[in-house]
Design a protein around this motif. Structure first.
Motif, PDB file in Angstrom:
ATOM      1  N   PRO A 123       0.803  -1.218   0.000  1.00 33.37           N
ATOM      2  CA  PRO A 123       0.000   0.000   0.000  1.00 33.37           C
ATOM      3  C   PRO A 123       0.839   1.272   0.000  1.00 33.37           C
ATOM      4  CG  PRO A 123      -0.147  -1.108   2.125  1.00 33.37           C
ATOM      5  CD  PRO A 123       0.582  -2.033   1.211  1.00 33.37           C
ATOM      6  N   TYR A 124       0.221   2.306  -0.518  1.00 36.55           N
ATOM      7  CA  TYR A 124       0.864   3.597  -0.755  1.00 36.55           C
ATOM      8  C   TYR A 124       0.042   4.694  -0.098  1.00 36.55           C
ATOM      9  CZ  TYR A 124       1.179   7.849  -3.701  1.00 36.55           C
ATOM     10  OH  TYR A 124       1.240   9.145  -4.162  1.00 36.55           O
ATOM     11  N   ALA A 125       0.700   5.666   0.556  1.00 41.92           N
ATOM     12  CA  ALA A 125       0.020   6.817   1.155  1.00 41.92           C
ATOM     13  C   ALA A 125       0.608   8.107   0.593  1.00 41.92           C
ATOM     14  CB  ALA A 125       0.162   6.806   2.674  1.00 41.92           C
ATOM     15  N   ASP A 126      -0.269   9.023   0.212  1.00 37.99           N
ATOM     16  CA  ASP A 126       0.141  10.344  -0.265  1.00 37.99           C
ATOM     17  C   ASP A 126      -0.212  11.361   0.808  1.00 37.99           C
ATOM     18  OD1 ASP A 126       0.966  12.450  -1.921  1.00 37.99           O
ATOM     19  OD2 ASP A 126      -1.050  12.693  -2.766  1.00 37.99           O
ATOM     20  N   LEU A 127       0.818  11.988   1.403  1.00 36.86           N
ATOM     21  CA  LEU A 127       0.616  12.895   2.530  1.00 36.86           C
ATOM     22  C   LEU A 127       0.372  14.321   2.042  1.00 36.86           C
ATOM     23  CD1 LEU A 127       3.434  11.661   4.945  1.00 36.86           C
ATOM     24  CD2 LEU A 127       1.131  10.725   4.586  1.00 36.86           C
ATOM     25  N   GLY A 128      -0.628  14.993   2.639  1.00 36.67           N
ATOM     26  CA  GLY A 128      -0.966  16.343   2.216  1.00 36.67           C
ATOM     27  C   GLY A 128      -1.487  16.359   0.799  1.00 36.67           C
ATOM     28  N   SER A 129      -2.359  15.426   0.487  1.00 36.11           N
ATOM     29  CA  SER A 129      -2.754  15.161  -0.899  1.00 36.11           C
ATOM     30  C   SER A 129      -3.556  16.283  -1.541  1.00 36.11           C
ATOM     31  CB  SER A 129      -3.561  13.852  -0.963  1.00 36.11           C
ATOM     32  OG  SER A 129      -3.646  13.386  -2.276  1.00 36.11           O
ATOM     33  N   GLY A 130      -4.269  17.081  -0.746  1.00 33.83           N
ATOM     34  CA  GLY A 130      -5.014  18.216  -1.308  1.00 33.83           C
ATOM     35  C   GLY A 130      -6.029  17.779  -2.337  1.00 33.83           C
ATOM     36  N   GLY A 131      -5.813  18.213  -3.582  1.00 36.87           N
ATOM     37  CA  GLY A 131      -6.724  17.839  -4.664  1.00 36.87           C
ATOM     38  C   GLY A 131      -6.458  16.463  -5.245  1.00 36.87           C
ATOM     39  N   GLY A 132      -5.599  15.688  -4.591  1.00 37.62           N
ATOM     40  CA  GLY A 132      -5.347  14.321  -5.046  1.00 37.62           C
ATOM     41  C   GLY A 132      -4.076  14.156  -5.853  1.00 37.62           C
ATOM     42  N   PHE A 133      -3.135  15.081  -5.680  1.00 37.07           N
ATOM     43  CA  PHE A 133      -1.874  15.005  -6.420  1.00 37.07           C
ATOM     44  C   PHE A 133      -0.693  14.971  -5.463  1.00 37.07           C
ATOM     45  CE2 PHE A 133      -4.907  17.415  -9.022  1.00 37.07           C
ATOM     46  CZ  PHE A 133      -5.013  16.564 -10.107  1.00 37.07           C
ATOM     47  N   PRO A 134       0.256  14.097  -5.705  1.00 40.97           N
ATOM     48  CA  PRO A 134       0.404  13.169  -6.830  1.00 40.97           C
ATOM     49  C   PRO A 134      -0.353  11.843  -6.681  1.00 40.97           C
ATOM     50  CG  PRO A 134       2.299  12.952  -5.385  1.00 40.97           C
ATOM     51  CD  PRO A 134       1.453  14.065  -4.809  1.00 40.97           C
ATOM     52  N   GLY A 135      -1.131  11.693  -5.604  1.00 42.43           N
ATOM     53  CA  GLY A 135      -1.690  10.393  -5.258  1.00 42.43           C
ATOM     54  C   GLY A 135      -2.564   9.736  -6.301  1.00 42.43           C
TER      55      GLY A 135
ATOM     56  N   GLU B  99       2.422   0.324   8.122  1.00 46.51           N
ATOM     57  CA  GLU B  99       1.550  -0.375   7.169  1.00 46.51           C
ATOM     58  C   GLU B  99       1.908  -0.122   5.708  1.00 46.51           C
ATOM     59  OE1 GLU B  99      -3.199  -0.338   6.167  1.00 46.51           O
ATOM     60  OE2 GLU B  99      -2.592  -0.394   8.264  1.00 46.51           O
ATOM     61  N   PHE B 100       2.633   0.948   5.423  1.00 46.11           N
ATOM     62  CA  PHE B 100       2.778   1.378   4.029  1.00 46.11           C
ATOM     63  C   PHE B 100       4.151   1.038   3.450  1.00 46.11           C
ATOM     64  CE2 PHE B 100      -0.533   3.873   5.959  1.00 46.11           C
ATOM     65  CZ  PHE B 100      -1.552   3.792   5.014  1.00 46.11           C
ATOM     66  N   SER B 101       4.140   0.683   2.172  1.00 42.30           N
ATOM     67  CA  SER B 101       5.373   0.351   1.457  1.00 42.30           C
ATOM     68  C   SER B 101       6.016   1.573   0.828  1.00 42.30           C
ATOM     69  CB  SER B 101       5.086  -0.679   0.363  1.00 42.30           C
ATOM     70  OG  SER B 101       4.679  -1.893   0.932  1.00 42.30           O
ATOM     71  N   VAL B 102       5.206   2.581   0.556  1.00 42.98           N
ATOM     72  CA  VAL B 102       5.732   3.803  -0.044  1.00 42.98           C
ATOM     73  C   VAL B 102       4.854   4.979   0.374  1.00 42.98           C
ATOM     74  CG1 VAL B 102       4.495   3.389  -2.225  1.00 42.98           C
ATOM     75  CG2 VAL B 102       6.470   4.910  -2.217  1.00 42.98           C
ATOM     76  N   VAL B 103       5.502   6.108   0.621  1.00 41.37           N
ATOM     77  CA  VAL B 103       4.828   7.344   1.003  1.00 41.37           C
ATOM     78  C   VAL B 103       5.368   8.451   0.103  1.00 41.37           C
ATOM     79  CG1 VAL B 103       4.718   9.133   2.796  1.00 41.37           C
ATOM     80  CG2 VAL B 103       4.359   6.740   3.404  1.00 41.37           C
ATOM     81  N   THR B 104       4.469   9.302  -0.396  1.00 44.16           N
ATOM     82  CA  THR B 104       4.911  10.486  -1.141  1.00 44.16           C
ATOM     83  C   THR B 104       4.463  11.741  -0.417  1.00 44.16           C
ATOM     84  OG1 THR B 104       2.913  10.510  -2.529  1.00 44.16           O
ATOM     85  CG2 THR B 104       4.856   9.386  -3.418  1.00 44.16           C
ATOM     86  N   ALA B 105       5.209  12.827  -0.675  1.00 44.38           N
ATOM     87  CA  ALA B 105       4.829  14.140  -0.151  1.00 44.38           C
ATOM     88  C   ALA B 105       5.305  15.191  -1.146  1.00 44.38           C
ATOM     89  CB  ALA B 105       5.466  14.372   1.216  1.00 44.38           C
ATOM     90  N   ARG B 106       4.391  16.076  -1.525  1.00 43.67           N
ATOM     91  CA  ARG B 106       4.716  17.124  -2.499  1.00 43.67           C
ATOM     92  C   ARG B 106       4.311  18.476  -1.925  1.00 43.67           C
ATOM     93  NH1 ARG B 106       2.063  18.462  -8.409  1.00 43.67           N
ATOM     94  NH2 ARG B 106       0.278  18.933  -7.082  1.00 43.67           N
ATOM     95  N   ALA B 107       5.282  19.390  -1.860  1.00 37.05           N
ATOM     96  CA  ALA B 107       5.007  20.769  -1.416  1.00 37.05           C
ATOM     97  C   ALA B 107       4.254  20.800  -0.087  1.00 37.05           C
ATOM     98  CB  ALA B 107       4.219  21.520  -2.486  1.00 37.05           C
ATOM     99  N   LEU B 108       4.698  19.994   0.862  1.00 32.04           N
ATOM    100  CA  LEU B 108       3.983  19.871   2.131  1.00 32.04           C
ATOM    101  C   LEU B 108       4.725  20.516   3.297  1.00 32.04           C
ATOM    102  CD1 LEU B 108       1.626  18.719   3.799  1.00 32.04           C
ATOM    103  CD2 LEU B 108       2.896  16.559   3.941  1.00 32.04           C
ATOM    104  N   ALA B 109       6.017  20.247   3.429  1.00 34.18           N
ATOM    105  CA  ALA B 109       6.766  20.734   4.592  1.00 34.18           C
ATOM    106  C   ALA B 109       8.258  20.586   4.315  1.00 34.18           C
ATOM    107  CB  ALA B 109       6.381  19.942   5.844  1.00 34.18           C
TER     108      ALA B 109
END
Length: 216
Positions: free
Chosen positions: A56-68, A121-131
């Motif tokens: 499973p993959y989690a996108d942090l601070g996803s906002g409008g769903g990007f990059p998730g 729980e997650f195998s990969v996490v992304t974060a874009r323009a979050l912190a």
């Protein structure tokens, strides 16, 4: 990427722009800019996603769903979009359901609370323009399983930000795997990928908000 996923991403983007007129979830409202700064930018990290272990993959601070959302469509991974703004997650969830994107769920809440509920729980996490990088490393470490990858999208990170983040690798259980520079139609991107190689040496997550208010 074949035409079908690409067309689905386009449909998602179109619906988001339509709904954005009623509920402001993105400042990028014209289609041409959104294709570059949302879709193409999201897909920049596909190589790093491909190198991450399955799961499973989690996108942090996803906002409008990007990059998730684009990465979920492109990779087929079970995906969780994470954002503390409930109205954004409600909107994104509605569009995802409408388009039948079955591998995407949403979490409207704080990242620290998610880490308490679903640790490791997650195998990969992304974060874009979050912190700042150090904050992203702290927030993502308790979410990732050993061997999991953190993929950070950065526009113009300072040497200070990069060196401070790298200085915390041992504390947070990470090792830098790769750093890649990308030019996206004149927009610079730095893609940093870390592997979680051990458990952090401090108890994580800290109290909610501490990562930003009292950074390591």
């Amino acid at each position: 990427m074949n035409a079908q996923p690409s067309a689905l991403m386009e449909r998602y983007l179109d619906r988001l722009i339509q709904e954005n007129e009623k509920t402001n979830v993105t400042r990028i409202t014209d289609k041409e800019s959104a294709q570059v700064l949302h879709l193409e930018d999201s897909l920049v990290a596909l190589p790093e996603m491909g190198d991450a272990p399955e799961g499973p993959y989690a996108d942090l601070g996803s906002g409008g769903g990007f990059p998730g959302v684009p990465l979920a469509i492109a990779t087929g991974r079970p995906t969780l979009l994470v954002d503390s703004v409930a109205k954004k997650m409600q909107l994104v969830h509605g569009i995802v359901q409408e388009l039948g994107i079955g591998n995407v769920e949403v979490y409207a809440g704080r990242i620290e609370d998610l880490a308490r509920q679903r640790p490791g729980e997650f195998s990969v996490v992304t974060a874009r323009a979050l912190a700042q990088l150090s904050v992203l490393m702290e927030l993502s470490s308790p979410l990732l399983r050993l061997g999991g990858r953190l993929v950070c999208y950065k526009a113009n990170p300072s040497e200070e930000e990069l060196s401070h983040g790298l200085s915390l690798q041992d504390t947070l259980g990470f090792s830098l795997v790769s750093q890649r520079e990308v030019d996206l139609h004149g927009n610079h991107r730095t893609i940093l990928c870390f592997e979680k190689i051990t458990q952090p040496s401090i108890k994580l997550p800290r109290k909610t908000g501490f990562a930003q208010k009292k950074p390591l």
